[in-house]
Design a protein around this motif. Structure first.
Motif, PDB file in Angstrom:
ATOM      1  N   THR A  11       0.834  -1.202   0.000  1.00 50.49           N
ATOM      2  CA  THR A  11       0.000   0.000   0.000  1.00 50.49           C
ATOM      3  C   THR A  11       0.864   1.246   0.000  1.00 50.49           C
ATOM      4  O   THR A  11       2.006   1.217   0.470  1.00 50.49           O
ATOM      5  N   ASN A  13      -1.084   4.564   0.282  1.00 52.42           N
ATOM      6  CA  ASN A  13      -1.920   5.509   1.027  1.00 52.42           C
ATOM      7  C   ASN A  13      -2.868   4.850   2.022  1.00 52.42           C
ATOM      8  O   ASN A  13      -3.784   5.503   2.534  1.00 52.42           O
ATOM      9  N   GLY A  14      -2.668   3.571   2.270  1.00 55.19           N
ATOM     10  CA  GLY A  14      -3.360   2.929   3.390  1.00 55.19           C
ATOM     11  C   GLY A  14      -4.663   2.214   3.074  1.00 55.19           C
ATOM     12  O   GLY A  14      -5.133   1.414   3.885  1.00 55.19           O
ATOM     13  N   THR A  16      -5.421  -0.080   0.840  1.00 54.26           N
ATOM     14  CA  THR A  16      -5.273  -1.527   0.613  1.00 54.26           C
ATOM     15  C   THR A  16      -5.036  -2.244   1.943  1.00 54.26           C
ATOM     16  O   THR A  16      -5.487  -3.373   2.143  1.00 54.26           O
ATOM     17  N   ALA A  56      -1.980  -2.386  -4.101  1.00 51.10           N
ATOM     18  CA  ALA A  56      -2.600  -1.223  -4.747  1.00 51.10           C
ATOM     19  C   ALA A  56      -2.059  -1.123  -6.170  1.00 51.10           C
ATOM     20  O   ALA A  56      -0.959  -1.610  -6.470  1.00 51.10           O
ATOM     21  N   GLY A  88      -7.679  -0.588  -6.928  1.00 49.34           N
ATOM     22  CA  GLY A  88      -7.290   0.585  -7.689  1.00 49.34           C
ATOM     23  C   GLY A  88      -8.375   1.433  -8.288  1.00 49.34           C
ATOM     24  O   GLY A  88      -8.485   2.606  -7.922  1.00 49.34           O
ATOM     25  N   ARG A 123      -9.442   3.689  -3.292  1.00 47.51           N
ATOM     26  CA  ARG A 123      -9.813   4.928  -2.588  1.00 47.51           C
ATOM     27  C   ARG A 123      -8.717   5.960  -2.790  1.00 47.51           C
ATOM     28  O   ARG A 123      -7.519   5.639  -2.684  1.00 47.51           O
ATOM     29  N   ALA A 133      -1.640  12.329  -7.362  1.00 50.00           N
ATOM     30  CA  ALA A 133      -2.777  12.159  -6.444  1.00 50.00           C
ATOM     31  C   ALA A 133      -3.458  13.518  -6.238  1.00 50.00           C
ATOM     32  O   ALA A 133      -4.689  13.637  -6.279  1.00 50.00           O
TER      33      ALA A 133
END
Ligand SMILES: Cc1cc2nc3c(=O)[nH]c(=O)nc-3n(C[C@H](O)[C@H](O)[C@H](O)COP(=O)(O)O)c2cc1C
Length: 183
Positions: A11, A13-14, A16, A56, A88, A123, A133
Motif C-alpha cells: 500500500t 496511502n493505506g 489496501t 494497490a 485501484g 480509494r 494524487a
C-alpha cells in the motif's frame, strides 16, 4: 486444527491495508486464525495454511511490495493455497465487471499458481501522497470505491475453500523445523 491465514499487502496511502484488515476480520469470523501484515515485513510464510496477497495499483502496476513478496516467496508458496487481489479503479467499474490483473499481478498469479485474482475498487481521498494524487483530487476524481460487500463475499469464499482443504502445509513446515533442530 485451526487454519492460519496471512493477508499480506502493498500500500502507499493505506486503503489496501484496510481491505487486508477487513479480509482478515472476515476470515477470523469464519473460524480461521488470520493476520494482516505489510508484505514487505513478512520473512517466513511457513506458518500459514493460506495466503492472500493484495497490492494497490499505481500507473498500471501492482504495488512493489506485493510484486516482491510474490517473487521472494514463490518457492515456498508453490502448491500452497494463494489468492491475489488488486485495489485501484477510482470508479464503480470493479463492482460492475471482472477486471483482469495488470501484467505484474498476472505474472504473480501464474508463478504462484494462485487460485484466483480479483480487482477491487480503490480509494483516493484528501491527504494522499504525490503530485498525481493531488491532481486527481483537484479534478474531483477522488473518492472511496471500495465495495466491502463484494470483498466480504470474496473473503467468505476463501474461508470455505481453506476449510475444505487438509491443513498439511504447516505440519510439514513444523516437522521440517523439528528435523532441522534435531539433526
Ligand atoms: C499516482 C496514482 C496512480 C494510480 N494508478 C492507478 C492505476 O494504474 N490503475 C488503477 O486502477 N488505479 C490507479 N490509481 C488509484 C489507486 O490504485 C487507488 O487510489 C488505490 O486505492 C490506492 O491504494 P493505497 O491507498 O493502498 O495506496 C492510482 C492512483 C494514483 C494516486
Amino acid at each position: 486444527m485451526t487454519r492460519i491465514a496471512l493477508v499480506a499487502y502493498g500500500t502507499k496511502n493505506g486503503s489496501t491495508a484496510e481491505i487486508a484488515d477487513f479480509i482478515a476480520d472476515v476470515l477470523r469470523s469464519h473460524g480461521l486464525e488470520a493476520e494482516a501484515r505489510p508484505a514487505a515485513g513478512v520473512r517466513d510464510v511457513g506458518p500459514y495454511d493460506a495466503i492472500v496477497l493484495g497490492g494497490a495499483l499505481y500507473m498500471g502496476r501492482w504495488h512493489r511490495d506485493a510484486r516482491r513478496f510474490a517473487r521472494r516467496h514463490r518457492h515456498h508458496l508453490a502448491g500452497r493455497l494463494v489468492w491475489l487481489f488488486s485495489s485501484g479503479p477510482l470508479d464503480a467499474s470493479a463492482s460492475q465487471r471482472n477486471i483482469p490483473p495488470v501484467r505484474t499481478a498476472h505474472r504473480a498469479e501464474r508463478s504462484l499458481g494462485a487460485e484466483e485474482h480479483v480487482t477491487f475498487g480503490g480509494r483516493l481521498t484528501e491527504g494522499a501522497r504525490g503530485r498525481v494524487a493531488r491532481m486527481i483530487l483537484d479534478e474531483g476524481r477522488g473518492g472511496d470505491f471500495r465495495d466491502f460487500d463484494r470483498i466480504a463475499a470474496w473473503a467468505e469464499s476463501i474461508a470455505a475453500a481453506v476449510a475444505a482443504e487438509p491443513a498439511h502445509h504447516r505440519e510439514e513446515h513444523i516437522s521440517s523445523v523439528k528435523e532441522g533442530r534435531d539433526a
